[in-house]
Every structure is written in C-alpha cells, then in structure tokens.
Design an enzyme around this catalytic site. Structure first.
Site, PDB file in Angstrom:
ATOM      1  N   ASP A  35       0.879  -1.159   0.000  1.00 33.67           N
ATOM      2  CA  ASP A  35       0.000   0.000   0.000  1.00 33.67           C
ATOM      3  C   ASP A  35       0.926   1.222   0.000  1.00 33.67           C
ATOM      4  O   ASP A  35       2.103   1.111   0.381  1.00 33.67           O
ATOM      5  CB  ASP A  35      -0.882  -0.034   1.252  1.00 33.67           C
ATOM      6  N   ASP A  77      -0.104   5.075   0.768  1.00 29.99           N
ATOM      7  CA  ASP A  77      -0.367   6.082   1.804  1.00 29.99           C
ATOM      8  C   ASP A  77      -0.320   5.448   3.200  1.00 29.99           C
ATOM      9  O   ASP A  77      -1.151   4.601   3.528  1.00 29.99           O
ATOM     10  CB  ASP A  77      -1.770   6.686   1.604  1.00 29.99           C
ATOM     11  N   GLY A 129      -7.455   3.394   2.983  1.00 27.20           N
ATOM     12  CA  GLY A 129      -7.681   2.377   1.949  1.00 27.20           C
ATOM     13  C   GLY A 129      -8.960   2.568   1.154  1.00 27.20           C
ATOM     14  O   GLY A 129      -9.214   1.853   0.189  1.00 27.20           O
ATOM     15  N   ARG A 147     -11.645   8.014  -2.770  1.00 29.10           N
ATOM     16  CA  ARG A 147     -11.947   9.436  -2.468  1.00 29.10           C
ATOM     17  C   ARG A 147     -13.446   9.669  -2.278  1.00 29.10           C
ATOM     18  O   ARG A 147     -13.878  10.264  -1.296  1.00 29.10           O
ATOM     19  CB  ARG A 147     -11.421  10.304  -3.611  1.00 29.10           C
ATOM     20  N   SER A 188      -5.282   5.001  -4.339  1.00 25.67           N
ATOM     21  CA  SER A 188      -5.132   6.417  -4.713  1.00 25.67           C
ATOM     22  C   SER A 188      -4.965   6.648  -6.206  1.00 25.67           C
ATOM     23  O   SER A 188      -4.255   5.921  -6.891  1.00 25.67           O
ATOM     24  CB  SER A 188      -3.921   7.007  -3.985  1.00 25.67           C
ATOM     25  N   ASN A 223      -3.596   9.387  -7.012  1.00 27.06           N
ATOM     26  CA  ASN A 223      -2.416  10.258  -6.995  1.00 27.06           C
ATOM     27  C   ASN A 223      -1.117   9.467  -6.823  1.00 27.06           C
ATOM     28  O   ASN A 223      -0.062  10.063  -6.584  1.00 27.06           O
ATOM     29  CB  ASN A 223      -2.525  11.276  -5.849  1.00 27.06           C
ATOM     30  N   ASP A 262      -1.520  -0.469   6.073  1.00 31.41           N
ATOM     31  CA  ASP A 262      -1.822   0.247   7.326  1.00 31.41           C
ATOM     32  C   ASP A 262      -3.335   0.359   7.534  1.00 31.41           C
ATOM     33  O   ASP A 262      -3.774   0.973   8.504  1.00 31.41           O
ATOM     34  CB  ASP A 262      -1.203   1.656   7.323  1.00 31.41           C
TER      35      ASP A 262
HETATM   36  C1  BG6 Z   1      -5.810   5.534  -0.124  1.00 31.89           C
HETATM   37  C2  BG6 Z   1      -5.946   6.275   1.187  1.00 31.89           C
HETATM   38  O1  BG6 Z   1      -4.493   5.118  -0.289  1.00 31.89           O
HETATM   39  O2  BG6 Z   1      -6.196   6.362  -1.210  1.00 31.89           O
HETATM   40  C3  BG6 Z   1      -7.357   6.816   1.342  1.00 31.89           C
HETATM   41  O3  BG6 Z   1      -5.647   5.407   2.265  1.00 31.89           O
HETATM   42  C4  BG6 Z   1      -7.694   7.681   0.120  1.00 31.89           C
HETATM   43  O4  BG6 Z   1      -7.445   7.553   2.527  1.00 31.89           O
HETATM   44  C5  BG6 Z   1      -7.535   6.866  -1.142  1.00 31.89           C
HETATM   45  O5  BG6 Z   1      -9.036   8.156   0.218  1.00 31.89           O
HETATM   46  C6  BG6 Z   1      -7.819   7.661  -2.412  1.00 31.89           C
HETATM   47  O6  BG6 Z   1      -6.820   8.629  -2.570  1.00 31.89           O
HETATM   48  P1  BG6 Z   1      -6.805   9.761  -3.682  1.00 31.89           P
HETATM   49  O7  BG6 Z   1      -5.371  10.240  -3.664  1.00 31.89           O
HETATM   50  O8  BG6 Z   1      -7.176   9.129  -4.978  1.00 31.89           O
HETATM   51  O9  BG6 Z   1      -7.780  10.793  -3.266  1.00 31.89           O
HETATM   52 MG    MG Z   2      -2.749   3.201   3.520  1.00 33.14          MG
END
Ligand code: BG6
Ligand code: MG
Length: 216
Positions: A9, A11, A46, A49, A117, A119, A171
């Site tokens: 993972d 984040d 996890g 968004r 994510s 991002n 996590d």
């Molecule tokens: C996960 C995070 O890795 O990504 C979440 O743990 C988050 O908290 C999710 O909402 C989506 O992320 P992003 O960057 O696409 O908004």
């Molecule tokens: Mg995480």
C-alpha cells in the site's frame, strides 16, 4: 523464498501521505462545518476518495448534497491535498523504507504498489520512486476499492504471480481484509497493527526482510 512478490500500500506504508489526507479533509470539513477527527480519518484508510467523502458526510445534519456537489467537494479536497503533496521530496522516503525496498529487490522478489489512490504516480515521483516498482496497481485501474481484493489481484496479474505467493503490506484494516479476500499473506503496520486478520505485525518496516526469508 517465502513470497515471490510483495505488494505495498502507498499512503501510510511507503510514505506518510495519510497525514496530508487528514489535513486536506479537515480543511474541507471545517470550511463546510462538518465535524471531523482522527478517528473518522482512520475509517478512510484504503477507501476511495468518493467513498471517503460519504463517510465524512455521515456527520452532516443539513440538506443532502447533490451528486454534482459531492464531486465538487471531492475535487476541492483533492486540490488541497495535491498542494500539500508538492512539499514532498525524496527526504519523505525514509532510509529504512528505501533500504528495505532495495534489499527485497536485490533478492529477486517482485515489488508492486497496491493503492486506492489516483495520486499514486504523482506521490512516487515526489519521493523519487518513479519506475522503481515492477508494477503499479492503483486508483486509476480499479472499479472497487478495498476491502475488495481487486487492486491486489490486478497487481498479482501484472506481476504474473499467483496470489498465494504474494505478501501485502498495509496500514488499513480494509487493506488487510482485501489481502485475505485475495488469498494473499498480509503484514500490518501503523494503524492496522494488532488487527487479528493480519498474518504479521510490523513494528519496524525492515522486519519484512526476515518475513520474506531474505538472506544477506
Ligand atoms: C488511499 C488512502 O491510499 O487512497 C485513502 O488510504 C484515500 O485515505 C484513497 O481516500 C484515495 O486517494 P486519492 O489520492 O485518490 O484521493
Ligand atoms: Mg494506507
């Protein structure tokens, strides 16, 4: 070797962008007047968004938001979050994480990202890991977020590895659930420490070396 592949993972595991997620949601929640705290934030680990936004809006007592307004709110949070991410540099990748990743890679274990994510690419670029992983499975290629196993099953597919030969590092409890649903081993770190479904608990990231049976 006990595992042929490790799926990380991002984040809260590779780097501490979980803190920036919290700060960005907090800023948005304060602006619109919704209660938000660290324990609600832990439920977002996890989770995608838009699903995160739905969890935050459980505290909202006013007239419900339209779908369009919700998309606007999620975009607003993401803009704040991306601004925060710009502060990140290679120094945000700890020496311990970097060394462990390099030792695993040298031993021939395949390495992938398995993150919800959208991002992920930008974050990997900030911390100097663009091109390091053998595969990236992230929020851009999945239709269901954790605890659904899709993100990890796709990572295993990209690595051409059987799920049973993969170890997931997470996590998020939702991520440990996803690993179990995928038929993969799991190692909990941070907020997921002590979760009963995890196969291992990492007090330190470098414990992965031993878990994977890497000999130096
Ligand atoms: C996960 C995070 O890795 O990504 C979440 O743990 C988050 O908290 C999710 O909402 C989506 O992320 P992003 O960057 O696409 O908004
Ligand atoms: Mg995480």
């Amino acid at each position: 070797m006990k595992y042929k592949a490790v799926i990380f993972d991002l984040d809260g595991v590779i780097c501490h962008t979980d803190r920036y997620h919290y700060l960005a949601w907090k800023q948005l929640a304060d602006k619109i007047g919704i209660y938000f705290d660290e324990s609600i934030n832990n439920r977002l680990r996890g989770v995608s968004r838009m699903e995160s936004l739905e969890i935050i809006l459980e505290q909202w007592k006013g007239t419900s938001f339209t779908e369009e307004e919700k998309i606007g709110l999620a975009e607003e949070k993401n803009a704040i979050y991306k601004e925060l991410l710009k502060q990140m540099t290679e120094k945000d990748l700890s020496i311990e994480v970097k060394d462990t990743l390099e030792r695993l890679r040298k031993s021939g274990i395949l390495l992938s990202i398995g993150s919800s994510s959208k991002n992920a690419g930008f974050i990997l670029e900030r911390i100097g890991l663009t091109g390091f992983f053998d595969a990236i499975s992230d929020g851009n290629n999945i239709t269901k977020s954790k605890p659904d196993p899709e993100v990890f099953l796709l990572a295993a597919q990209y690595l051409k590895t059987e799920p049973g030969d993969c170890l997931v590092v997470e996590d998020a409890r939702a991520g440990i659930d996803a690993a179990a649903a995928a038929g993969m081993g799991s190692a909990a770190i941070g907020d997921a420490l002590g979760y009963s479904l995890a196969d291992y608990n990492l007090k330190e990231f470098k414990e992965l070396i031993e878990i994977c049976g890497v000999v130096s």
